[in-house]
Design a protein around this motif. Structure first.
Motif, PDB file in Angstrom:
ATOM      1  N   LEU A 386       0.840  -1.200   0.000  1.00 37.63           N
ATOM      2  CA  LEU A 386       0.000   0.000   0.000  1.00 37.63           C
ATOM      3  C   LEU A 386       0.869   1.242   0.000  1.00 37.63           C
ATOM      4  O   LEU A 386       1.850   1.334   0.744  1.00 37.63           O
ATOM      5  N   SER A 387       0.523   2.202  -0.840  1.00 37.81           N
ATOM      6  CA  SER A 387       1.106   3.535  -0.789  1.00 37.81           C
ATOM      7  C   SER A 387       0.192   4.368   0.103  1.00 37.81           C
ATOM      8  O   SER A 387      -0.963   4.610  -0.229  1.00 37.81           O
ATOM      9  N   ARG A 388       0.710   4.809   1.250  1.00 35.33           N
ATOM     10  CA  ARG A 388      -0.148   5.347   2.310  1.00 35.33           C
ATOM     11  C   ARG A 388       0.362   6.696   2.801  1.00 35.33           C
ATOM     12  O   ARG A 388       1.540   6.841   3.163  1.00 35.33           O
ATOM     13  N   ALA A 389      -0.514   7.704   2.817  1.00 31.01           N
ATOM     14  CA  ALA A 389      -0.164   8.999   3.395  1.00 31.01           C
ATOM     15  C   ALA A 389      -0.204   8.888   4.911  1.00 31.01           C
ATOM     16  O   ALA A 389      -1.173   8.383   5.478  1.00 31.01           O
ATOM     17  N   THR A 390       0.841   9.364   5.569  1.00 32.49           N
ATOM     18  CA  THR A 390       0.979   9.137   7.010  1.00 32.49           C
ATOM     19  C   THR A 390       0.499  10.307   7.869  1.00 32.49           C
ATOM     20  O   THR A 390       0.392  10.163   9.082  1.00 32.49           O
ATOM     21  N   VAL A 391       0.216  11.454   7.263  1.00 29.39           N
ATOM     22  CA  VAL A 391      -0.379  12.557   8.017  1.00 29.39           C
ATOM     23  C   VAL A 391      -1.585  13.072   7.245  1.00 29.39           C
ATOM     24  O   VAL A 391      -1.834  14.263   7.151  1.00 29.39           O
ATOM     25  N   LEU A 392      -2.364  12.138   6.744  1.00 29.00           N
ATOM     26  CA  LEU A 392      -3.461  12.458   5.841  1.00 29.00           C
ATOM     27  C   LEU A 392      -4.524  13.325   6.489  1.00 29.00           C
ATOM     28  O   LEU A 392      -5.080  14.210   5.879  1.00 29.00           O
ATOM     29  N   ASP A 393      -4.831  13.082   7.749  1.00 25.30           N
ATOM     30  CA  ASP A 393      -6.044  13.630   8.324  1.00 25.30           C
ATOM     31  C   ASP A 393      -5.831  14.882   9.173  1.00 25.30           C
ATOM     32  O   ASP A 393      -6.394  15.924   8.901  1.00 25.30           O
ATOM     33  N   SER A 394      -5.016  14.799  10.200  1.00 25.74           N
ATOM     34  CA  SER A 394      -4.894  15.909  11.139  1.00 25.74           C
ATOM     35  C   SER A 394      -3.568  16.641  11.025  1.00 25.74           C
ATOM     36  O   SER A 394      -3.321  17.571  11.785  1.00 25.74           O
ATOM     37  N   GLY A 395      -2.712  16.242  10.090  1.00 28.11           N
ATOM     38  CA  GLY A 395      -1.367  16.800  10.045  1.00 28.11           C
ATOM     39  C   GLY A 395      -0.479  16.191  11.105  1.00 28.11           C
ATOM     40  O   GLY A 395       0.657  16.613  11.292  1.00 28.11           O
ATOM     41  N   ASP A 396      -0.985  15.168  11.777  1.00 23.24           N
ATOM     42  CA  ASP A 396      -0.296  14.510  12.884  1.00 23.24           C
ATOM     43  C   ASP A 396      -0.372  13.009  12.626  1.00 23.24           C
ATOM     44  O   ASP A 396      -1.432  12.492  12.279  1.00 23.24           O
ATOM     45  N   PRO A 397       0.732  12.258  12.783  1.00 21.60           N
ATOM     46  CA  PRO A 397       0.723  10.834  12.412  1.00 21.60           C
ATOM     47  C   PRO A 397      -0.089   9.926  13.325  1.00 21.60           C
ATOM     48  O   PRO A 397      -0.287   8.762  12.996  1.00 21.60           O
ATOM     49  N   VAL A 398      -0.534  10.421  14.474  1.00 17.10           N
ATOM     50  CA  VAL A 398      -1.239   9.532  15.407  1.00 17.10           C
ATOM     51  C   VAL A 398      -2.473   8.919  14.754  1.00 17.10           C
ATOM     52  O   VAL A 398      -2.751   7.722  14.925  1.00 17.10           O
ATOM     53  N   ALA A 399      -3.231   9.707  13.993  1.00 22.05           N
ATOM     54  CA  ALA A 399      -4.450   9.177  13.374  1.00 22.05           C
ATOM     55  C   ALA A 399      -4.126   8.019  12.437  1.00 22.05           C
ATOM     56  O   ALA A 399      -4.857   7.021  12.387  1.00 22.05           O
ATOM     57  N   TYR A 400      -3.030   8.148  11.686  1.00 19.40           N
ATOM     58  CA  TYR A 400      -2.610   7.076  10.777  1.00 19.40           C
ATOM     59  C   TYR A 400      -2.216   5.824  11.552  1.00 19.40           C
ATOM     60  O   TYR A 400      -2.671   4.712  11.242  1.00 19.40           O
ATOM     61  N   VAL A 401      -1.386   5.958  12.579  1.00 18.27           N
ATOM     62  CA  VAL A 401      -0.957   4.791  13.351  1.00 18.27           C
ATOM     63  C   VAL A 401      -2.154   4.146  14.040  1.00 18.27           C
ATOM     64  O   VAL A 401      -2.271   2.908  14.097  1.00 18.27           O
ATOM     65  N   GLN A 402      -3.068   4.973  14.523  1.00 19.10           N
ATOM     66  CA  GLN A 402      -4.248   4.461  15.211  1.00 19.10           C
ATOM     67  C   GLN A 402      -5.138   3.666  14.265  1.00 19.10           C
ATOM     68  O   GLN A 402      -5.596   2.568  14.585  1.00 19.10           O
ATOM     69  N   SER A 403      -5.397   4.194  13.079  1.00 18.21           N
ATOM     70  CA  SER A 403      -6.308   3.528  12.156  1.00 18.21           C
ATOM     71  C   SER A 403      -5.698   2.273  11.537  1.00 18.21           C
ATOM     72  O   SER A 403      -6.408   1.306  11.251  1.00 18.21           O
ATOM     73  N   ASP A 404      -4.375   2.264  11.355  1.00 13.88           N
ATOM     74  CA  ASP A 404      -3.733   1.168  10.632  1.00 13.88           C
ATOM     75  C   ASP A 404      -3.218   0.044  11.524  1.00 13.88           C
ATOM     76  O   ASP A 404      -3.045  -1.088  11.038  1.00 13.88           O
ATOM     77  N   PHE A 405      -2.982   0.319  12.822  1.00 12.17           N
ATOM     78  CA  PHE A 405      -2.253  -0.675  13.608  1.00 12.17           C
ATOM     79  C   PHE A 405      -2.831  -0.972  14.988  1.00 12.17           C
ATOM     80  O   PHE A 405      -2.263  -1.792  15.711  1.00 12.17           O
ATOM     81  N   THR A 406      -3.929  -0.352  15.370  1.00  4.75           N
ATOM     82  CA  THR A 406      -4.515  -0.661  16.676  1.00  4.75           C
ATOM     83  C   THR A 406      -5.646  -1.670  16.520  1.00  4.75           C
ATOM     84  O   THR A 406      -6.196  -1.845  15.433  1.00  4.75           O
ATOM     85  N   CYS A 407      -5.995  -2.307  17.631  1.00  9.06           N
ATOM     86  CA  CYS A 407      -7.014  -3.364  17.601  1.00  9.06           C
ATOM     87  C   CYS A 407      -8.318  -2.878  16.975  1.00  9.06           C
ATOM     88  O   CYS A 407      -8.974  -3.616  16.241  1.00  9.06           O
ATOM     89  N   ALA A 408      -8.711  -1.627  17.282  1.00  8.42           N
ATOM     90  CA  ALA A 408      -9.976  -1.092  16.791  1.00  8.42           C
ATOM     91  C   ALA A 408      -9.820  -0.247  15.538  1.00  8.42           C
ATOM     92  O   ALA A 408     -10.776   0.392  15.094  1.00  8.42           O
ATOM     93  N   GLY A 409      -8.631  -0.239  14.944  1.00 10.44           N
ATOM     94  CA  GLY A 409      -8.383   0.609  13.777  1.00 10.44           C
ATOM     95  C   GLY A 409      -9.257   0.236  12.596  1.00 10.44           C
ATOM     96  O   GLY A 409      -9.427  -0.945  12.274  1.00 10.44           O
ATOM     97  N   SER A 410      -9.794   1.244  11.920  1.00 11.00           N
ATOM     98  CA  SER A 410     -10.721   0.991  10.813  1.00 11.00           C
ATOM     99  C   SER A 410     -10.014   0.630   9.515  1.00 11.00           C
ATOM    100  O   SER A 410     -10.665   0.195   8.558  1.00 11.00           O
ATOM    101  N   PHE A 411      -8.681   0.816   9.448  1.00 12.47           N
ATOM    102  CA  PHE A 411      -7.945   0.510   8.214  1.00 12.47           C
ATOM    103  C   PHE A 411      -6.777  -0.418   8.526  1.00 12.47           C
ATOM    104  O   PHE A 411      -5.682  -0.275   8.004  1.00 12.47           O
ATOM    105  N   ASN A 412      -7.041  -1.403   9.354  1.00 16.33           N
ATOM    106  CA  ASN A 412      -5.998  -2.288   9.876  1.00 16.33           C
ATOM    107  C   ASN A 412      -5.764  -3.453   8.919  1.00 16.33           C
ATOM    108  O   ASN A 412      -6.215  -4.580   9.143  1.00 16.33           O
TER     109      ASN A 412
END
Length: 490
Positions: A386-412
């Protein structure tokens, strides 16, 4: 669906069927735009389609971000933190939606409330309990836990404010004629075209261009050819292989916070085994991919976050605690990616050879993104590029790490559920903006990398094609803006 696929193929092979023939251009003019991906979700702003609405300047957010990621006024003129859990945003007066209704605190609260109830939720709201209440000319935004990045969060295009008429009883959202931007979306033809006209009632500087005529052209060669032939004024994501064929005056190379990553399915198949994930990591030679596929127009990844975030390299420490590699022993894996980004199928072919050389047996699957995303999210592949933008949403990478790698992430895509990762991401999300937050983000990155659920390979430099007649198109590392009020033809 067959008709849509056929039409896209025709666009790729016969450009004159997708773009109007070149004609004498008028100052201001209508801008012809060739976009990479067609809408995946009917242009609902609660999906990644929101970034199309943002790039067309038709839908706007309460907050914008400057080049450094700092929050700036948008449809909100200001904000203040009321307490640990609440922020108050003052809604800009004198703004009308494209359907003629007025922007009010109630319409803002309506959008934010519907976003929290959407299924799936906008990625920016992953793990966030948020409520919005109108109070006079302001909106009170309350979160279940203290959230230091609420203003940045509300800058996400997925939280663009639309008129109440956009929200239908069946839960669908229709952005046609319901935004607030300088361009009004007036028509969408499925996955082939979209039409926008200048909105003369815009609250800010009026658009210099008369409108935008969008064609969705997944084939990268066709997008580049459209610039050469004068059939498009702007083309997104020109493939590396095509950049050298364009007039250098029409090419802009923008360093992007975008990472090309191999996601490994940790919940089913061979990559449940950490040793095999480590074997895949050791098998990959990212330098070969950068040299051979990207012709040097990319940077070898040292982590999930690349050179577009210079603080990441400066603060990163050597990674320890990874599992040792085990012998693949011919383990059969399915490696998948999508064809919309022209380089990715080539990356898949190089990776297949590297993984087979390491002892895996690899079957490759490549489809258009719209036809592979659902299977990828359902875990039907062992590995996904996957080619993935890492600060796509808030200008902060936390949203990306949260969505892609946490248990409840919507894009995991890796289907990862690891207690250490979740704890590290929670800690980063709770830390105030600044150096401490950046250190916490790097700790979360290290926790993810330690699992080998995701193997970052390279950081892309996205290439944009602009005809020499185009003035002031945006070159945005976050891929939020493209055509603005100032964009026009000479």
């Amino acid at each position: 669906m067959r008709h849509r696929i056929t039409l896209i193929a025709v666009c790729a092979l016969s450009l004159t069927g997708c773009f109007a023939a070149p004609a004498a251009e008028q100052p201001g003019g209508r801008i012809k735009l060739a976009m990479l991906q067609p809408p995946r979700s009917g242009l609902t702003p609660f999906s990644d389609d929101a970034f199309k609405l943002s790039r067309w300047s038709t839908a706007e957010t309460l907050v914008t971000l400057d080049a450094d990621g700092n929050a700036r006024p948008g449809l909100a003129t200001g904000w203040r933190r009321v307490d640990d859990h609440a922020w108050e945003f003052t809604v800009r007066g004198g703004v009308t939606f494209h359907d003629g209704t007025a922007l009010t605190a109630a319409s803002v609260a309506n959008t934010l409330t519907r976003a929290t109830a959407a299924s799936p939720k906008p990625r920016i709201l992953d793990g966030v309990e948020l409520t919005a209440t109108a109070r006079g000319d302001a909106v009170l935004v309350t979160t279940g836990t203290p959230d230091p990045l609420v203003p940045q969060r509300l800058s996400s295009p997925q939280l663009a404010i639309l008129a109440e008429s956009a929200y239908r009883p069946d839960g669908k959202v229709d952005p046609v004629g319901t935004g607030t931007g300088p361009f009004e979306l007036v028509a969408v033809d499925g996955t082939t075209t979209a039409t926008l006209d200048r909105y003369d009632g815009y609250w800010g500087p009026k658009a210099a261009a008369d409108g935008i005529d969008v064609s969705f052209v997944p084939d990268g060669t066709a997008r580049a050819a459209a610039i050469r032939a004068g059939e498009a004024h702007i083309a997104e994501a020109v493939p590396v292989s095509q950049a050298a064929l364009l007039d250098p005056a029409t090419v802009t190379e923008v360093p992007m916070p975008r990472t090309n990553t191999l996601y490994l399915n940790t919940r089913s198949g061979p990559f449940q085994d950490r040793g095999l994930r480590a074997a895949a990591r050791e098998a990959i030679d990212a330098g070969e991919i950068v040299r051979g596929v990207y012709e040097g127009r990319a940077d070898v990844a040292q982590g999930l976050l690349g050179p577009a975030l210079p603080w990441a390299a400066a603060g990163r420490t050597p990674l320890t605690g990874r599992a040792p590699a085990t012998d693949p022993g011919g383990a059969a894996i399915t490696l998948a990616t999508f064809s919309d980004r022209a380089e990715l199928p080539e990356v898949a072919s190089v990776l297949q050879q590297q993984l087979e050389d390491a002892g895996f047996t690899v079957t490759q699957v490549v489809r258009e993104y719209a036809h592979i995303e659902q299977d990828a999210l359902a875990g039907k592949f062992d590995a996904f590029i996957l080619s993935r933008a890492t600060v796509l949403d808030s200008g902060d990478p936390v949203a990306y790490v949260q969505s892609d790698f946490t248990c409840a992430g919507s894009f995991n895509l890796a289907r990862l559920c690891d207690g250490d990762v979740d704890a590290a991401v929670r800690a980063a999300a709770a830390t105030e903006a600044g150096d401490q937050r950046r250190a916490a983000i790097l700790a979360a990155e290290a926790a993810v990398l330690r699992t080998d659920a995701a193997i970052p390979m390279l950081h892309e430099r996205v290439i944009q094609g602009d005809a020499t007649s185009v003035v002031d198109s945006a070159k945005d590392p976050r891929e939020r803006t493209l055509i603005t009020s100032a964009t026009r033809l000479r």
